[in-house]
Design a protein around this motif. Structure first.
Motif: not given
Lengths: 757, 139
Positions: A83-85, A119-121, A128-129
């Motif tokens: 996905x773009x994300x 890293x968190x992102x 999925x959060x």
């Protein structure tokens, strides 16, 4: 960048290249989201960077690539859609990686870059959060061309990499580049690098390029030709006395030398390129064998020609495996032997006299000469009689025989019966020399001496019967001239030997080896002391011409097949000169002596296995033979040097009390009075034992297999020399009887002692 | 079919080699003897920086080899892409001969030569022996 480790530099260069590819791959993925091959390629790139950074201890880099890899793995395996994300976070990751690499490149460390956000992102996407509107301090994901200056057309659907980095470094993030301009990406980080104090440092990608090895090889060949042309010019200029020509020639010579060094340098690689794989190998091998091994590597930066490096890879691997498998003992054995549990394997490389020396040393159990000898007999490589009197140094040479393997049981690590002979063959092939020293219980050292480069080698040109031959310097130890009085030259029987610092050096006449007219007198001849096959001998030549850099040219099979020549080269005057293959010359000389032995009615065997024997007479009509290799010196002394100390015979020899063995007693003849004694001195380190006899008779090549088994104590049997029964002395047992510690002297001491005298 | 042959003389016999196999013909040069070389190897020569094997064709053909006083010529032929130099008495012209003149060697040809000759060309006034180059250089 000087401070930066070579391996890190390579990592940076390689990673930049990979990242350029990655950028284009990621962009392409947006157009072709399902492409498995593209995803695999991206995955591999990140995986490689992760692996290497973990290895090099770049924790932050590893952390970032680790989560990125996890995400890519899911994409690759089809568990997740692109996905773009996901593209956004991946590109963010790439930028972070770039940022880290830049820091590593300029400072050698990762710096204080905060990678937790990125890293968190990625983790959020993975889990999925990932909230549609993430917290502002997290990497912003929407295209926000704040200060990241895009240099491409930036297709609208493509995500702008987020300025994940705070502060001044935030202006550096690179947008994904279109595939057509990947090379432009690399220099840019350097331009963006703000640290002014490092301004003159060029980035790794700028200062190094990849060159096809073929190009370098061709260049080296041309330089070889140039060196020969220079030699020719120098030779011509010496004949024509023209100052201008001399001047021009000198300049040419200088430039040619510099060019040669320069081109050689391009082909030089640190030995670490091969050694870098050793820690892992040592770890794996020692784990599988239950050994504890510490690895010390000294001289990693030592440089060798890449061709040479390639050639020693296998021998080195084999020697290391061998050292762990057969050298270093299991921990409990080591403790029992009073050693630390952990064995030490030391690799050492250094330059010495235009050669590279590589040592592989362990502090293990050492090589037991007797076990080697027994094994050689068991394998049928040598007869029991053959090995009985070999000096330990000669016994070690048995290790290099084809089909020899000392492993008690064959393991998967080593001991497949293809062993040291392969090492020797490979090292021989590049004109190198391998030898081994070992002391039981203390350890073993294998030593490779190899030329710096294969293409151009320093050589000595010598003359023999008005012909010129080249001798590779690697085989040469020293040069000695024979003076008018022939000092140092001795004849034992008809064989000339040279007394060199107390040791007897067998002499081999090149004229004899090449079948040229025999030498009339030794006066004026030059002895080139040669080192080959673990032994030394003196090669007699008419005189020495020069030392020259030579380039080995390929020669016709018909000439190669003769087995005496390593190749041919062109000298300065344009003439072709044969390069002698010194180990082959040594072997040919041995065959010649065998032939002479035939003339002397020494019984030769069909196997052709012979050994040089010293023959001494004892009493009225007895003769005793002993291996010449174990004899250090021959002396004559009056009978009264012998003294009796608490029942044992001794003599003062070179300011030491030396135990004496009377061979008359060994033969059971009882002591007889003799005015003068022939004294055979066996020396090892600072210990010596003297054997006394009546006269030295001869040195002969004997066929060992022809001995009878009739033997008494201290004797191995008897052989026929010139029609006379001659008893073969069990030299080792005899010497051990006189001095039980004689064979405990270490080889290292032995070498030192040898050069003292 | 016309055959192009580079010719040379050796002991009053005329020999020919397919012109495509011949690299050049040169006067004899200083050469380096090779101790213990097989019979027929006359030495090594420097041919423009290349070390080239010198084969004494007389010895190969079962004759007395060239001596110190002889002034042979060198016929450089290509064998497997590598030059080999043949020592001959005299290098002759390149002849163009009709293939129909080629035949098997006459029974009168001496046995020592027979192995090295693939056949003969019948010239107007003499025989031209076609040399088996590959065999001739196999010392």
């Amino acid at each position: 960048m000087d401070a930066m480790d070579e391996i890190v530099r390579e990592f940076v260069v390689e990673s930049y290249e990979n990242l350029d590819q990655l950028d284009s791959d990621l962009v392409a993925l947006e157009g072709d989201a399902g492409s498995r091959s593209l995803l695999s390629s991206v995955f591999r790139t990140i995986h490689t960077i992760k692996g290497t950074s973990g290895f090099l201890g770049f924790g932050a880099l590893e952390g970032v690539t680790h989560v990125g890899e996890s995400l890519l793995a899911e994409l690759r395996d089809g568990k997740r859609e692109m996905t773009q994300r996901t593209t956004d976070v991946l590109l963010t990751m790439v930028d972070t990686v770039r940022e880290l690499l830049r820091s590593i490149e300029s400072t050698g460390a990762e710096g204080d870059l905060d990678t937790t956000a990125v890293v968190a992102s990625i983790q959020a996407v993975l889990d999925g959060t990932d909230a549609p509107a993430p917290a502002a301090e997290e990497a912003p994901v929407e295209p926000e061309p704040v200060d990241a200056a895009p240099v491409d057309e930036a297709p609208t659907e493509k995500a702008k990499p987020a300025p994940v980095l705070p502060g001044k470094k935030a202006k550096a993030p690179l947008p994904a580049k279109p595939a057509e301009a990947p090379s432009a990406a690399a220099p840019e980080p350097a331009a963006a690098e703000p640290s002014a104090e490092e301004a003159p440092v060029r980035s790794a990608t700028e200062s190094s390029i990849r060159v096809d090895v073929e190009v370098l090889d061709a260049l080296m060949r041309h330089v070889g030709e140039l060196v020969l042309a220079r030699n020719a010019m120098t030779s011509i200029a010496a004949d024509i006395d023209d100052p201008a020509l001399v001047h021009a020639t000198q300049r040419l010579a200088l430039i040619a030398t510099e060019l040669q060094q320069g081109v050689m340098k391009t082909r030089m690689q640190p030995i670490d390129n091969v050694w870098s794989k050793v820690p892992r190998m040592v770890r794996d091998i020692s784990a599988s064998l239950g050994r504890q091994v510490r690895l010390d590597m000294i001289g990693k930066e030592t440089e060798l020609d890449r061709g040479v490096l390639e050639a020693i890879k296998d021998p080195l691997t084999h020697l290391i495996r061998n050292a762990i498998d057969h050298g270093i003992e299991a921990p409990e054995q080591r403790v029992a032997a009073g050693k630390p549990e952990q064995g030490v394997l030391t690799l050492r490389a250094f330059h010495q006299g235009g050669q590279v020396v590589i040592e592989i040393a362990d502090d293990g159990k050492g090589i037991d000469p007797q076990a080697i000898a027994a094994k050689a007999v068991e394998r049928g490589l040598r007869s029991a009689a053959d090995v009985a009197d070999l000096a330990p140094q000669d016994v070690f040479q048995l290790l290099f025989l084809p089909g020899f393997s000392t492993a008690e049981k064959v393991t998967h690590v080593s001991g497949r019966g293809v062993g040291m002979d392969v090492v020797k063959t490979k090292v021989d092939a590049i004109g190198g020399v391998v030898d081994v020293t070992s002391a039981v219980g203390v350890g073993t050292t294998w030593r490779l001496r190899i030329p710096l480069t294969l293409a151009i080698m320093p050589a000595l040109t010598v003359e023999c019967a008005s012909e010129t031959y080249a001798i590779p310097q690697i085989n040469l130890l020293e040069l000695l001239a024979i003076d008018d009085k022939q000092s140092g030259v001795e004849y034992v029987g008809e064989a000339p030997v040279f007394r060199l610092r107390g040791r007897l050096l067998p002499l081999v006449d090149l004229r004899d080896v090449l079948g040229r007219t025999p030498r009339e007198s030794l006066v004026g001849a030059v002895i080139a002391v040669m080192h080959a096959d673990g032994g030394r001998f003196g090669l007699l030549v008419d005189h020495v011409r020069n030392t020259e850099e030579i380039v080995a040219k390929p020669i016709a099979a018909a000439v190669k097949g003769i087995g005496l020549y390593a190749g041919a080269t062109l000298l300065g005057d344009g003439s072709v000169t044969l390069i002698l293959d010194i180990p082959a010359v040594a072997r040919r000389a041995l065959e010649l002596q065998e032939a002479i032995g035939d003339d002397r009615d020494v019984v030769a065997t069909s196997t052709g296995e012979t050994e040089q024997m010293l023959i001494v007479s004892v009493g009225e009509d007895r003769q005793v033979a002993m291996p010449m290799g174990a004899v250090t010196r021959l002396e004559r002394f009056p009978m009264d040097v012998l003294e009796r100390v608490s029942g044992s015979l001794v003599m003062q020899y070179r300011e030491r009390i030396t135990p004496v063995v009377d061979l008359a007693q060994v033969l059971g003849l009882g002591s007889t009075f003799r005015e003068e004694l022939a004294v055979v001195v066996c020396q090892r380190g600072d210990r010596s034992v003297a054997l006394v006899a009546d006269e030295v008779v001869d040195i002969v090549e004997c066929a060992i297999a022809d001995r009878s088994e009739v033997s008494g104590y201290g004797l191995l049997g008897s052989i026929i020399v010139r029609g006379r029964v001659t008893e073969l002395l069990d030299l080792e047992a005899t010497v051990r009887d006189a001095d039980s510690a004689f064979y405990d002297v270490q080889d290292a001491e032995l070498v030192g002692a040898g050069s003292e005298h | 079919m016309r055959h192009q042959l580079a010719t040379f003389k050796l002991d009053d016999c005329l020999y020919g080699i397919d012109v495509a196999r011949v690299q050049e013909a040169l006067r004899m040069q200083a050469h380096t003897p090779v101790p213990h070389a097989p019979k027929g190897v006359a030495g090594l020569v420097n041919l423009r920086g290349q070390v080239v094997l010198l084969v004494d064709l007389r010895v190969r053909l079962g004759r007395e080899g060239f001596g110190e006083d002889d002034d042979p010529m060198m016929m450089v032929v290509k064998v497997d892409g590598e030059p080999v130099s043949l020592l001959v008495d005299q290098v002759g012209d390149v002849l163009e001969i009709d293939g129909s003149r080629f035949g098997s060697p006459p029974p009168t040809l001496e046995p020592a030569l027979r192995d090295f000759v693939t056949g003969v060309y019948q010239l107007d006034d003499e025989l031209l022996l076609a040399l088996d180059v590959d065999l001739a250089v196999q010392v």
